[in-house]
Scaffold this motif. Structure first.
Motif, short mmCIF file in Angstrom:
data_model
loop_
_atom_site.label_atom_id
_atom_site.label_comp_id
_atom_site.label_asym_id
_atom_site.label_seq_id
_atom_site.Cartn_x
_atom_site.Cartn_y
_atom_site.Cartn_z
N TRP A 103 0.82 -1.20 0.00
CA TRP A 103 0.00 0.00 0.00
C TRP A 103 0.86 1.25 0.00
O TRP A 103 0.40 2.32 -0.40
CB TRP A 103 -0.95 0.00 1.19
N ILE A 104 2.08 1.13 0.50
CA ILE A 104 3.12 2.13 0.24
C ILE A 104 4.10 1.47 -0.73
O ILE A 104 4.66 0.43 -0.44
CB ILE A 104 3.85 2.56 1.52
N ARG A 105 4.25 2.07 -1.90
CA ARG A 105 5.15 1.52 -2.92
C ARG A 105 6.51 2.17 -2.78
O ARG A 105 6.64 3.39 -2.83
CB ARG A 105 4.59 1.78 -4.31
N ARG A 106 7.53 1.36 -2.57
CA ARG A 106 8.90 1.87 -2.51
C ARG A 106 9.57 1.62 -3.85
O ARG A 106 9.56 0.51 -4.37
CB ARG A 106 9.69 1.21 -1.39
N PHE A 107 10.15 2.67 -4.40
CA PHE A 107 10.81 2.59 -5.70
C PHE A 107 12.21 3.17 -5.58
O PHE A 107 12.37 4.36 -5.31
CB PHE A 107 10.01 3.35 -6.76
N LEU A 147 7.67 14.70 -12.29
CA LEU A 147 6.92 13.46 -12.10
C LEU A 147 5.53 13.60 -12.72
O LEU A 147 4.94 14.67 -12.75
CB LEU A 147 6.83 13.06 -10.62
N THR A 148 5.03 12.48 -13.23
CA THR A 148 3.73 12.44 -13.88
C THR A 148 3.02 11.17 -13.45
O THR A 148 3.64 10.11 -13.33
CB THR A 148 3.87 12.43 -15.41
N ILE A 149 1.72 11.28 -13.20
CA ILE A 149 0.90 10.10 -12.93
C ILE A 149 0.20 9.71 -14.23
O ILE A 149 -0.41 10.56 -14.88
CB ILE A 149 -0.10 10.39 -11.81
N GLN A 150 0.32 8.45 -14.61
CA GLN A 150 -0.23 7.96 -15.86
C GLN A 150 -1.13 6.76 -15.60
O GLN A 150 -0.89 5.98 -14.68
CB GLN A 150 0.88 7.57 -16.84
N SER A 193 -4.53 -0.27 -11.72
CA SER A 193 -3.10 0.02 -11.70
C SER A 193 -2.80 1.34 -12.40
O SER A 193 -3.44 1.70 -13.40
CB SER A 193 -2.35 -1.11 -12.41
N TRP A 194 -1.87 2.10 -11.85
CA TRP A 194 -1.41 3.33 -12.47
C TRP A 194 0.10 3.44 -12.30
O TRP A 194 0.71 2.65 -11.58
CB TRP A 194 -2.13 4.56 -11.90
N THR A 195 0.68 4.39 -12.97
CA THR A 195 2.14 4.51 -13.03
C THR A 195 2.58 5.88 -12.58
O THR A 195 1.99 6.89 -12.97
CB THR A 195 2.66 4.25 -14.46
N LEU A 196 3.62 5.91 -11.76
CA LEU A 196 4.30 7.16 -11.44
C LEU A 196 5.56 7.22 -12.30
O LEU A 196 6.45 6.39 -12.17
CB LEU A 196 4.68 7.24 -9.96
N ALA A 197 5.61 8.17 -13.22
CA ALA A 197 6.73 8.30 -14.15
C ALA A 197 7.62 9.46 -13.72
O ALA A 197 7.13 10.57 -13.45
CB ALA A 197 6.23 8.52 -15.57
N ASP A 254 4.98 1.04 -11.28
CA ASP A 254 3.54 0.83 -11.17
C ASP A 254 3.10 0.83 -9.71
O ASP A 254 3.87 0.51 -8.79
CB ASP A 254 3.15 -0.51 -11.81
N TYR A 255 1.83 1.20 -9.51
CA TYR A 255 1.23 1.22 -8.17
C TYR A 255 -0.17 0.66 -8.31
O TYR A 255 -0.92 1.04 -9.23
CB TYR A 255 1.18 2.65 -7.64
#
Length: 746
Positions: free
Chosen positions: A265-269, A356-359, A402-406, A428-429
């Motif tokens: 639920w917290i995504r670490r990248f 950063l962009t949310i896609q 699912s969505w992506t943090l770019a 992805d998140y």
């Protein structure tokens, strides 16, 4: 695409080849036949004037207004048929068959013996009917390429007052042309004028237009909302829950940061330096200084879910965040550590992040920093830079999918005139679908950003209005003191002219009334009012005060052009200019002119005639206040002429010509109180107030003509001043004469 104005023949239409010029958009925002290339206090009631009698007197007017409000509203739709589309996409392009489900035309080009779709053309009004300030939505012709980029964009029609006979339509044409080449996959924002020349990313920013901030935001939202709808339907992008609102369930479970990370639920990248370099392989800038720590280390969390947001922000901060988000809005937390951060030191709160962009579904989601106060987060999170980005309902974002943090990484190559090279790296998140509820959304444009962006202006204006009410209401207070009240009035008028008018651009206008009439007859949507918060705040205040004081509160205190006239009139005395006394009969006739003009404007608006916009130019507000006199010579001469007239006939425009003042005077007749105090001697024998009233709003009988009263309060000051009010002066003199006689008699 060619822009030579030629038309084309399609293999499906059966028509012969023809050529014609593109239709010209004239100054009224309509398509004309001329060929042109579009690419390039105390209160007292008078016994004979009860509220009921006023209502009976105005019953015909109320009936007419009610008829307007309940009039049938025709649906708006695109206006171009095949021939119209062909004029905009000339040979060698070919217009295919219109889609049988949505009003979209494929644009084809012959390649190696076969036809290939290079764009989908459509009118924005079929997908995004967001009213502008003329009360009707702008209509744009958009061509969207299969990769999601804008192949073409132009204005078909609009009724934006600031452009019609103001700035002219050319700046709007140039504004819309900036979208050509940009991608609907990335959020596009309206920057300041010249923003791209001053370093704003050209792929995500279009230059704004001075004095047309609200109108350009309407056009930008129209462009993006229409493109997003077509992209979902035809291009396979953003295949999210169009027509559905997805919200987090209210369930809460206390969880630690470690447990939230374990559940995902917290995504670490974490991105290493080597991975960052690999993204630039073959560009000549792939080698960077190595470091021991990660290039960047991010924590990403969707905050609307209480089990995530409350555990990270705390109960009070989470509740405040949810209150600040509008219905259907979303918040995403990004916390950064490492050598590189997507939140640089010069990051501006409330802006759209550049790094950063949310896609989702192949499309960029329009996300903006929520301007959240920077406080400590959960102790287990890194102490590095962080942001909470807000996603509005209009973006169609589905947090259950699912969505992506770019991340956008940029490096420079070369010493002189360095070339910028950008790469995107994403992660992805996804959250479990059972954390969410799905429901139908409330339709409507996203207007809350305008209110938040102009919050401090609204606060200043609200504070000024809060000061004005008690000053005007307590007549025996400051109003009764001539010198202090005069200074206060001049100071408030300076605020009205400088801040309300020239800075906040909140000059109320008959154009808004025209927009209301057009909305009643043609759109049924009053949403255009929400894009100009300061003006809407003033309208609300003026409508309330109409029922208390009448027209005068706006015309005498809150009209920037009225304030400009009052300051100009101060020059009459040192210039030894004597006011012209208009004969009473002529004065009464001239006062009716503004009502005739009002009727013509509203009639034209109800009929959908562009004549309404031309007649509204009787107001000099756009020239003198909105455009700072930076306009074509005839309009400037007209505005200056009215100010010059004001030196000889005090506020002649306001008294005889102002259609907005006429509309307020009509509605002000519903006023419940006759709030200006009168004495039995007023009018007979005393005529002091009548002589002093520069507006001619006091009859010889002493009666106040409230529809013509501008609430300067001079008569109120006189009647409360024992040194000016003639009955009080005479009473004191009689008392002094009789006092010695009484003493002698005793």
């Amino acid at each position: 695409m060619r822009r030579d104005g030629a038309s084309c023949t399609t293999p499906t239409s059966g028509s012969s080849p023809s050529r014609s010029g593109l239709p010209d958009l004239d100054r009224q925002g309509q398509i004309s036949g001329k060929p042109r290339d579009l690419w390039g206090g105390e209160a007292r009631r008078e016994p004979n004037r009860s509220p009921g009698s006023r209502l009976r007197h105005l019953r015909p007017l109320i009936g007419a207004l009610w008829a307007i409000l309940v009039a049938a509203v025709p649906a708006l739709a695109g206006t171009l048929d095949r021939a119209g589309i062909e004029r905009h996409f000339p040979t060698p392009l070919v217009v295919g068959e219109r889609d049988d489900k949505i009003p979209v035309w494929p644009i084809l080009k012959q390649e190696a013996g076969s036809y290939e779709v290079i764009a989908y053309a459509f009118e924005s009004i079929d997908f995004a009917r967001i009213p502008g300030f003329g009360g009707t939505p702008p209509n744009l012709l958009i061509a969207l390429a299969p990769d999601g980029s804008f192949r073409d964009a132009k204005v078909l029609s609009h009724h934006e007052p600031v452009f019609l006979e103001g700035l002219g339509s050319e700046p709007l044409f140039a504004f819309v042309e900036q979208y050509v080449g940009l991608s609907a996959k990335r959020p596009i924002r309206v920057g300041r004028p010249g923003a791209r020349a001053n370093g704003a990313p050209p792929a995500t920013t279009v230059d704004g237009i001075s004095m047309a901030t609200a109108s350009t935001r309407v056009v930008n939202e129209t462009m993006l909302a229409a493109a997003l709808a077509v992209a979902r339907a035809k291009l396979g992008f953003g295949a999210g829950p169009a027509g559905l609102r997805v919200e987090a369930k209210p369930d809460f479970e206390p969880l630690s940061v470690a447990e939230l990370e374990r559940r995902g639920w917290i995504r670490r990248f974490t991105l290493s330096q080597a991975q960052a370099d690999q993204a630039f392989a073959g560009t000549g800038v792939e080698n960077a200084d190595p470091g021991d720590e990660p290039f960047t280390d991010l924590r990403i969390a969707y905050l609307n879910v209480p089990s995530i947001g409350r555990n990270l922000l705390g109960e009070a901060a989470f509740a405040r965040l949810m209150r600040e988000l509008g219905p259907g809005d979303h918040a995403v937390l990004v916390v950064s550590s490492g050598r590189w951060s997507p939140i640089p030191e010069d990051f501006v709160l409330g802006s759209i992040p550049d790094r950063l962009t949310i896609q989702q579904g192949g499309l960029a989601v329009n996300a903006r920093d929520a301007a959240w106060e920077r406080r400590d987060l959960a102790p287990a999170l890194p102490a590095g830079p962080w942001t909470i980005v807000k996603i509005t309902e209009a973006a169609g974002f589905d947090p259950s999918a699912s969505w992506t943090l770019a991340l956008r990484l940029t490096r420079e190559r070369g010493q002189i005139l360095p070339e910028k090279i950008a790469r995107e790296i994403g992660t992805d998140y996804a959250l479990p679908p059972e954390l969410f509820l799905r429901q139908a959304p409330d339709a409507g444009p996203d207007w809350t950003e305008s209110w938040r962006a102009r919050g401090w202006e609204l606060g200043v204006i609200a504070a000024a209005l809060g000061l004005l009410v008690p000053v005007l209401a307590r007549q025996r207070g400051l109003v009764a003191q001539a010198r202090p009240f005069s200074l206060l009035r001049l100071g408030f008028l300076a605020f009205t002219l400088g801040f309300v008018g020239w800075y906040a651009q909140a000059q109320l206008s008959i154009v808004t009334v025209v927009g209301l009439v057009r909305a009643a007859f043609h759109t049924g949507d009053l949403g255009f009012l929400l894009y100009d918060p300061p003006s809407l705040l003033l309208w609300a205040f003026v409508i309330v005060t109409l029922g208390v004081w009448g027209r005068g509160t706006f015309c005498g205190w809150l009209c920037p052009f009225g304030a400009l006239q009052e300051f100009a009139a101060l020059a009459a005395k040192p210039l030894r200019i004597r006011q012209v006394a208009v004969p009473p009969a002529l004065d009464r006739a001239l006062r009716q002119a503004k009502y005739v003009l009002l009727a013509l404007i509203l009639g034209a608006a109800a009929l959908g005639s562009p004549l309404a916009d031309s007649l509204a130019e009787a107001e000099p507000f756009k020239t003198a206040i909105t455009l700072y006199f930076l306009r074509s010579l005839p309009f400037v001469v007209y505005a200056l002429g009215l100010i010059l007239l004001n030196l000889f006939v005090y506020k002649g425009f306001c008294r005889y010509l102002c259609p907005l003042g006429a509309s307020l005077a009509v509605l002000g007749r519903l006023r419940l109180l006759d709030w200006i105090p009168r004495r039995p001697e007023c009018g007979s024998p005393c005529q002091l107030c009548k002589v002093r009233c520069r507006y001619g709003a006091i009859a010889p009988s002493g009666r106040i003509d409230y529809p013509e009263c501008f609430q300067c309060m001079d008569c109120v000051t006189i009647i409360h001043d024992p040194k000016q009010c003639v009955p009080q002066v005479l009473a004191r003199r009689r008392a002094r004469r009789t006092a010695p006689q009484r003493v002698a008699a005793e």
